[in-house]
Write a protein that holds these residues in place. Sequence first.
Motif, PDB file in Angstrom:
ATOM      1  N   ALA A 138      -3.998  -7.340   7.736  1.00 53.38           N
ATOM      2  CA  ALA A 138      -3.101  -7.519   6.594  1.00 53.38           C
ATOM      3  C   ALA A 138      -3.288  -8.901   5.972  1.00 53.38           C
ATOM      4  O   ALA A 138      -3.269  -9.050   4.738  1.00 53.38           O
ATOM      5  CB  ALA A 138      -1.651  -7.325   7.035  1.00 53.38           C
ATOM      6  N   LEU A 143      -4.385  -9.715   2.174  1.00 57.77           N
ATOM      7  CA  LEU A 143      -3.575 -10.577   1.309  1.00 57.77           C
ATOM      8  C   LEU A 143      -4.396 -11.744   0.778  1.00 57.77           C
ATOM      9  O   LEU A 143      -4.220 -12.175  -0.371  1.00 57.77           O
ATOM     10  CB  LEU A 143      -2.352 -11.078   2.078  1.00 57.77           C
ATOM     11  CG  LEU A 143      -1.270 -10.033   2.388  1.00 57.77           C
ATOM     12  CD1 LEU A 143      -0.184 -10.648   3.258  1.00 57.77           C
ATOM     13  CD2 LEU A 143      -0.666  -9.495   1.100  1.00 57.77           C
ATOM     14  N   ASP A 175      -2.785  -0.823   7.360  1.00 58.61           N
ATOM     15  CA  ASP A 175      -3.083  -0.858   5.929  1.00 58.61           C
ATOM     16  C   ASP A 175      -1.789  -1.009   5.125  1.00 58.61           C
ATOM     17  O   ASP A 175      -0.734  -0.517   5.523  1.00 58.61           O
ATOM     18  CB  ASP A 175      -3.803   0.420   5.510  1.00 58.61           C
ATOM     19  CG  ASP A 175      -5.228   0.480   6.044  1.00 58.61           C
ATOM     20  OD1 ASP A 175      -5.682  -0.534   6.597  1.00 58.61           O
ATOM     21  OD2 ASP A 175      -5.864   1.547   5.929  1.00 58.61           O
ATOM     22  N   ARG A 176      -1.890  -1.691   3.990  1.00 56.24           N
ATOM     23  CA  ARG A 176      -0.730  -1.928   3.140  1.00 56.24           C
ATOM     24  C   ARG A 176      -0.406  -0.696   2.319  1.00 56.24           C
ATOM     25  O   ARG A 176      -1.288   0.022   1.860  1.00 56.24           O
ATOM     26  CB  ARG A 176      -0.963  -3.123   2.214  1.00 56.24           C
ATOM     27  CG  ARG A 176      -1.152  -4.425   2.943  1.00 56.24           C
ATOM     28  CD  ARG A 176      -1.389  -5.582   1.993  1.00 56.24           C
ATOM     29  NE  ARG A 176      -0.180  -5.951   1.285  1.00 56.24           N
ATOM     30  CZ  ARG A 176      -0.060  -5.969  -0.033  1.00 56.24           C
ATOM     31  NH1 ARG A 176      -1.066  -5.625  -0.797  1.00 56.24           N
ATOM     32  NH2 ARG A 176       1.077  -6.340  -0.602  1.00 56.24           N
ATOM     33  N   LEU A 229       5.589  -3.625  -3.093  1.00 57.49           N
ATOM     34  CA  LEU A 229       5.310  -3.529  -1.662  1.00 57.49           C
ATOM     35  C   LEU A 229       6.282  -2.566  -0.991  1.00 57.49           C
ATOM     36  O   LEU A 229       7.501  -2.669  -1.157  1.00 57.49           O
ATOM     37  CB  LEU A 229       5.406  -4.913  -1.017  1.00 57.49           C
ATOM     38  CG  LEU A 229       5.166  -4.962   0.495  1.00 57.49           C
ATOM     39  CD1 LEU A 229       3.764  -4.484   0.836  1.00 57.49           C
ATOM     40  CD2 LEU A 229       5.398  -6.367   1.026  1.00 57.49           C
ATOM     41  N   GLN A 274       3.608  -1.030   5.766  1.00 58.94           N
ATOM     42  CA  GLN A 274       2.302  -0.864   6.381  1.00 58.94           C
ATOM     43  C   GLN A 274       2.209   0.503   7.033  1.00 58.94           C
ATOM     44  O   GLN A 274       3.219   1.102   7.414  1.00 58.94           O
ATOM     45  CB  GLN A 274       2.059  -1.946   7.441  1.00 58.94           C
ATOM     46  CG  GLN A 274       1.895  -3.329   6.873  1.00 58.94           C
ATOM     47  CD  GLN A 274       1.591  -4.347   7.960  1.00 58.94           C
ATOM     48  OE1 GLN A 274       1.974  -4.165   9.103  1.00 58.94           O
ATOM     49  NE2 GLN A 274       0.909  -5.403   7.604  1.00 58.94           N
ATOM     50  N   SER A 283       8.638  -2.736   4.993  1.00 57.40           N
ATOM     51  CA  SER A 283       8.809  -4.193   4.983  1.00 57.40           C
ATOM     52  C   SER A 283      10.270  -4.570   4.805  1.00 57.40           C
ATOM     53  O   SER A 283      10.704  -5.609   5.283  1.00 57.40           O
ATOM     54  CB  SER A 283       7.968  -4.811   3.865  1.00 57.40           C
ATOM     55  OG  SER A 283       6.591  -4.566   4.070  1.00 57.40           O
TER      56      SER A 283
END
Length: 306
Positions: A98, A102, A222-223, A238, A241, A255
């Motif tokens: 991650a 980013l 993975d995001r 967002l 994950q 998140s």
Amino acid sequence: MARKDQTEDFVSPVRRLLIGVLVLFLLGTFLIWRIDNPRVERFRMNVIDAVVPNFDWAMAPVTGAVNLLSDFQSYQRLAQQNSDLRRELQDMKSWREAAIQLDQENARLRDLINVQLDPQLTRITGVVMADSGSPFRQSVLLNVGARDGILDGWPAMDGIGLVGRISGVGQETSRVILVTDTSSLIPVTIQPSGQRAILAGDNTINPVLDFIEDPDQIKPGDRVVTSGDGGVFPADLLVGQVARGTDGRLRARLSADLERLEFLRVLRSQPAIRIEEAGSLMAPIVAPSLPETDVTLDAPEEGTDG
């Protein structure tokens, strides 16, 4: 035969005598250990000091068994610690992936630092007043409503990730349906593979990722971000994950902390302009104008045929 009878007559009194002496010895030992007297106490201590050190050989098996049990318990603790460290290492690997993603995204955004992506995406902050408390409907109530310009369908976020969407607006309050609710279906994108999916709530803390194009390209860590498809939510909000649940299905580890919601930011998401005709994207074509030229026609002279 007579000799055997004599032997039995000799053994029986000796046996009774030994039993009597043993009983008297045990009775005397009991009395000595029960008498509360300083002299008897000193005698007991002298007996213990004289006898107990000589029985170290007898305590060796017991000491070895105790040490073996302690070593086995220590081995169990080491095995448990090893398992915990392996699990933490796996989590660290996912966090490392991650962080790399980013960093790559940060590098791309630094190249676009002067670009304003969505100038109309502003926010309104509201206080969470209460939740529904129902096992079949997961939602919270905000202290902002129609007087603040809130509209149905706008996304709501906490300090980090997506929480849900506005579903029901009053004059002074509004209700937010959480992403974990069974009626919540959100189009998302899984990065860095770019796979599209639907985040479907099932009343658990980790919603399911359904309708994935190619699950083999997705791995835990993975995001997950909103895709913006269908004009439901803006893109690139967002969500969380990817994680694999105990049932083997791919889920989203959110998140946002849904257990401690105090303030929510409602994003003013402007609806996308629907294009009905293909030509609406282009300006009308104007025919070029010809330059004006001074043209004079000579009048025919008098007396000529023309």
